[in-house]
Structures are given as structure tokens and as C-alpha cells.
Write a protein that holds these residues in place. Structure first.
Motif, PDB file in Angstrom:
ATOM      1  N   LYS A 134       3.236   6.167  -2.527  1.00 33.70           N
ATOM      2  CA  LYS A 134       4.425   6.947  -2.892  1.00 33.70           C
ATOM      3  C   LYS A 134       4.525   7.099  -4.406  1.00 33.70           C
ATOM      4  CE  LYS A 134       7.191   5.564   1.137  1.00 33.70           C
ATOM      5  NZ  LYS A 134       8.348   4.760   1.623  1.00 33.70           N
ATOM      6  N   GLN A 135       4.285   6.017  -5.129  1.00 28.56           N
ATOM      7  CA  GLN A 135       4.328   6.083  -6.592  1.00 28.56           C
ATOM      8  C   GLN A 135       3.237   6.999  -7.133  1.00 28.56           C
ATOM      9  OE1 GLN A 135       7.527   4.833  -6.996  1.00 28.56           O
ATOM     10  NE2 GLN A 135       6.698   4.090  -8.936  1.00 28.56           N
ATOM     11  N   VAL A 141       4.937   9.972  -8.924  1.00 27.02           N
ATOM     12  CA  VAL A 141       4.996   9.638 -10.348  1.00 27.02           C
ATOM     13  C   VAL A 141       3.665   9.939 -11.048  1.00 27.02           C
ATOM     14  CG1 VAL A 141       5.430   7.829 -12.050  1.00 27.02           C
ATOM     15  CG2 VAL A 141       6.725   7.858  -9.898  1.00 27.02           C
ATOM     16  N   ASP A 142       2.599   9.317 -10.574  1.00 27.30           N
ATOM     17  CA  ASP A 142       1.307   9.432 -11.267  1.00 27.30           C
ATOM     18  C   ASP A 142       0.786  10.869 -11.286  1.00 27.30           C
ATOM     19  OD1 ASP A 142       1.687   6.722 -11.240  1.00 27.30           O
ATOM     20  OD2 ASP A 142       0.108   6.299  -9.791  1.00 27.30           O
ATOM     21  N   PHE A 143       0.950  11.574 -10.177  1.00 30.75           N
ATOM     22  CA  PHE A 143       0.441  12.944 -10.077  1.00 30.75           C
ATOM     23  C   PHE A 143       1.464  13.992 -10.542  1.00 30.75           C
ATOM     24  CE2 PHE A 143      -2.668  11.526  -6.616  1.00 30.75           C
ATOM     25  CZ  PHE A 143      -3.745  11.574  -7.482  1.00 30.75           C
ATOM     26  N   SER A 144       2.613  13.541 -10.995  1.00 29.53           N
ATOM     27  CA  SER A 144       3.627  14.482 -11.463  1.00 29.53           C
ATOM     28  C   SER A 144       3.109  15.286 -12.657  1.00 29.53           C
ATOM     29  CB  SER A 144       4.896  13.725 -11.872  1.00 29.53           C
ATOM     30  OG  SER A 144       5.876  14.615 -12.359  1.00 29.53           O
ATOM     31  N   GLY A 145       3.108  16.591 -12.532  1.00 33.09           N
ATOM     32  CA  GLY A 145       2.637  17.452 -13.610  1.00 33.09           C
ATOM     33  C   GLY A 145       1.136  17.622 -13.664  1.00 33.09           C
ATOM     34  N   GLU A 165       3.597  12.364   7.134  1.00 28.83           N
ATOM     35  CA  GLU A 165       4.772  13.053   6.576  1.00 28.83           C
ATOM     36  C   GLU A 165       4.413  13.766   5.281  1.00 28.83           C
ATOM     37  OE1 GLU A 165       7.775  13.432   8.036  1.00 28.83           O
ATOM     38  OE2 GLU A 165       6.744  12.506   9.741  1.00 28.83           O
ATOM     39  N   LEU A 166       3.553  13.155   4.479  1.00 27.35           N
ATOM     40  CA  LEU A 166       3.148  13.765   3.215  1.00 27.35           C
ATOM     41  C   LEU A 166       2.464  15.099   3.442  1.00 27.35           C
ATOM     42  CD1 LEU A 166       2.687  13.617   0.119  1.00 27.35           C
ATOM     43  CD2 LEU A 166       0.564  12.360   0.613  1.00 27.35           C
ATOM     44  N   MET A 167       1.621  15.188   4.449  1.00 25.11           N
ATOM     45  CA  MET A 167       0.862  16.407   4.700  1.00 25.11           C
ATOM     46  C   MET A 167       1.739  17.560   5.193  1.00 25.11           C
ATOM     47  SD  MET A 167      -2.244  16.108   3.737  1.00 25.11           S
ATOM     48  CE  MET A 167      -1.482  15.266   2.343  1.00 25.11           C
ATOM     49  N   ILE A 184       0.825  -1.208   0.000  1.00 22.61           N
ATOM     50  CA  ILE A 184       0.000   0.000   0.000  1.00 22.61           C
ATOM     51  C   ILE A 184       0.860   1.259   0.000  1.00 22.61           C
ATOM     52  CG2 ILE A 184      -1.667   1.343   1.340  1.00 22.61           C
ATOM     53  CD1 ILE A 184      -2.830  -1.324   2.320  1.00 22.61           C
ATOM     54  N   THR A 185       1.796   1.343   0.924  1.00 26.99           N
ATOM     55  CA  THR A 185       2.585   2.572   1.050  1.00 26.99           C
ATOM     56  C   THR A 185       3.429   2.828  -0.190  1.00 26.99           C
ATOM     57  OG1 THR A 185       2.637   2.276   3.452  1.00 26.99           O
ATOM     58  CG2 THR A 185       4.226   3.807   2.504  1.00 26.99           C
ATOM     59  N   TYR A 186       4.015   1.783  -0.740  1.00 22.41           N
ATOM     60  CA  TYR A 186       4.773   1.948  -1.981  1.00 22.41           C
ATOM     61  C   TYR A 186       3.868   2.476  -3.086  1.00 22.41           C
ATOM     62  CZ  TYR A 186       7.434   0.786  -6.199  1.00 22.41           C
ATOM     63  OH  TYR A 186       8.080   0.852  -7.406  1.00 22.41           O
ATOM     64  N   SER A 187       2.648   1.983  -3.157  1.00 22.29           N
ATOM     65  CA  SER A 187       1.699   2.444  -4.180  1.00 22.29           C
ATOM     66  C   SER A 187       1.332   3.910  -3.970  1.00 22.29           C
ATOM     67  CB  SER A 187       0.436   1.578  -4.149  1.00 22.29           C
ATOM     68  OG  SER A 187       0.737   0.236  -4.462  1.00 22.29           O
TER      69      SER A 187
END
Length: 268
Positions: free
Chosen positions: A163-164, A168-172, A199-201, A158-161
Motif C-alpha cells: 500500500k505504501q 506513496v513511493d510511486f506517487s508522481g 482490489e488494486l487492479m 507485506i500488505t502495508y508495504s
């Protein structure tokens, strides 16, 4: 020749050790993380039953035009378990088949899946997460095609997904970004999704995570997932029946409730 046989035996033992002591694919109670409970959150358990307006926590608003929704769907082996006369995977597919066409055309959607392959080693299994369908408007057919073509065989990274998805997916991608995570188990590869979300927030305020805990009976796993949702100003749902799954997706996606009145889900 004897030395060669010894080497083969050592390699075989190492592979078995990694696969069967590092992570048990079929175990659900393998969570060793302490649950983070921010002071302002009171109790994560209490939050799930409170009115969001009473908690002081901002909830996800209705989606604006130009928003992006990423579905992250669990294809771990446990999704083959039965729910009634169907597998949980089939129940999820049936429900998403109903829901996805209802998403407004101005909203872009995409799909990431994990657990679509088991992998020969721990590392391979824990990196089995991919962006299956890029973001686009009116993307229901593409997402459903990818979902029905994927098999549930792997683990639960889950956490790896997450992070990706973020890196990655939301980049741009511009505008508000919303993740809908549908999972039937807790993390069994990486750090706690709760820890990552907190941490993300500290760095981002444009991403929210809704979590649908699909037939999860593990208390600690539910707390970890609830925390990940609450920390990102998202919503947490428990769904133990097909109708609860349908309700959860309607709530998460803010789809007009009047539509739901004419939808029927086969629970057999």
C-alpha cells in the motif's frame, strides 16, 4: 503505593498481551485468510506451472526505458534462519549484490524494506516499513549500501508495504511501475496481499508485482503470494536455494541470460 503497583502490573500485562497474542514474531503458520481464486485463473497452483501464453493472462513485458522498479525486501526476524552455512539474509544480500549492477541504466530503481525494527507494540511492528532509497538511475550502490546497513529483526507487514509503495513511493512516478517483492514468509499484520492486489487492479493497470517466495514452506502463504503476483499480471517464483534465488531475479528483471553463465554464487 499499592495502587501504583497495580497500575504498573496492568500496563505490563497489556503490553505483553498485545505483543504475544496479537502476533507471534517467530510463527510462520498464522494465516487466517481464505484464498481468492478468480474463475479465469483456474487454480492458483496450476498457474504457477503453466506456460503464461496458455493461460490467457498477460505477463510483464521487457522493461521499457523510463520504467521504474521498486524492490521490497523482507527484513523480518526469520531472515536470520540458516540456509546452508549462511543466513537467508546473507544469501539474499550476496545475490542482490550480483544482480543489481546488471540492471540497465535507463531503468530507475528504488528500495523499500520492512521488518527493520520490531517495535514495542503490535502497531509499531506492523508499520515498520520504509522507503530506504528513492528512485534513481544507476542506483545499485545506494540500494546495496542501504541493504547492508539494515538488520533483520521485525515482523512481516507485506500488505502495508505494498500500500505504501503504491500510494506513496510511486506517487508522481510516470511510466510502467514494477514491484519485486522478496519475502521468506506470509503476511502477519494486515489483510491478505491477495485481496489487496485484486482490489488494486480494479483501479490501476500500470503496476505489476513479482513475488519471490524465498524458502517458504507454508502452503497457504505461498498461495496468497502467488495470487498477488498473478492478479497484477506479475510472476511468482519459489526459491529454496541460492541458485534458485538468482534464477528468479534474472527472470523477474529480464536480464540477458548470457550474463548469468559467467556468474557464480557461493552456496557455502
Amino acid at each position: 503505593m499499592n495502587n501504583f503497583r497495580i497500575i504498573i502490573l496492568i500496563v505490563a500485562f497489556f503490553v505483553c498481551f498485545v505483543n504475544y497474542t496479537g502476533v507471534n514474531v517467530f510463527a510462520k503458520e498464522n494465516f487466517n485468510y481464505s484464498v481468492y481464486t478468480p474463475e479465469t485463473f483456474k487454480s492458483l497452483k496450476d498457474l504457477s506451472t503453466q506456460n503464461p501464453a496458455d493461460t490467457g493472462i498477460q505477463t510483464t513485458p521487457k522493461f521499457e526505458d523510463g520504467s521504474s522498479i521498486l524492490f521490497i525486501v523482507d527484513f523480518s526476524n526469520s531472515m536470520n534462519d540458516k540456509m546452508g552455512n549462511k543466513t537467508k539474509m546473507q544469501v539474499a544480500l550476496d545475490t542482490l549484490t550480483v544482480i543489481l549492477p546488471k540492471i540497465p541504466p535507463a531503468i530507475k530503481t528504488g528500495l523499500r524494506v520492512y521488518g527493520y525494527k520490531a517495535g514495542f507494540t503490535y502497531l509499531q511492528g506492523c508499520m515498520a516499513s520504509k522507503m530506504a532509497v528513492p528512485f534513481a538511475s544507476q542506483n545499485a550502490d545506494n540500494i546495496l549500501g542501504a541493504l547492508y546497513a539494515t538488520k533483520a529483526v521485525g515482523w512481516t507487514p507485506i500488505t502495508y508495504s505494498l500500500k505504501q509503495a503504491v500510494n506513496v513511493d510511486f506517487s508522481g512516478v510516470q511510466g510502467k511501475k514494477h514491484i519485486v517483492l522478496l519475502t521468506d514468509g506470509g503476511e502477519n499484520c494486515d489483510e491478505s496481499p491477495c485481496t489487496y492486489a485484486i482490489e488494486l487492479m480494479k483501479l490501476r493497470d500500470d503496476i505489476s508485482i513479482d513475488v519471490i517466495a524465498f524458502d517458504i514452506n507454508d502452503y497457504e502463504a505461498n498461495d496468497q503470494l502467488r495470487c498477488a503476483a498473478v492478479a497484477t499480471r506479475g510472476k511468482f517464483f519459489t526459491a529454496n536455494t541460492p541458485y534458485q534465488l538468482l534464477d528468479s531475479l534474472f527472470e523477474s528483471l529480464n536480464i540477458d541470460k548470457n550474463v548469468k553463465g559467467v556468474i557464480k554464487i557461493d552456496e557455502n
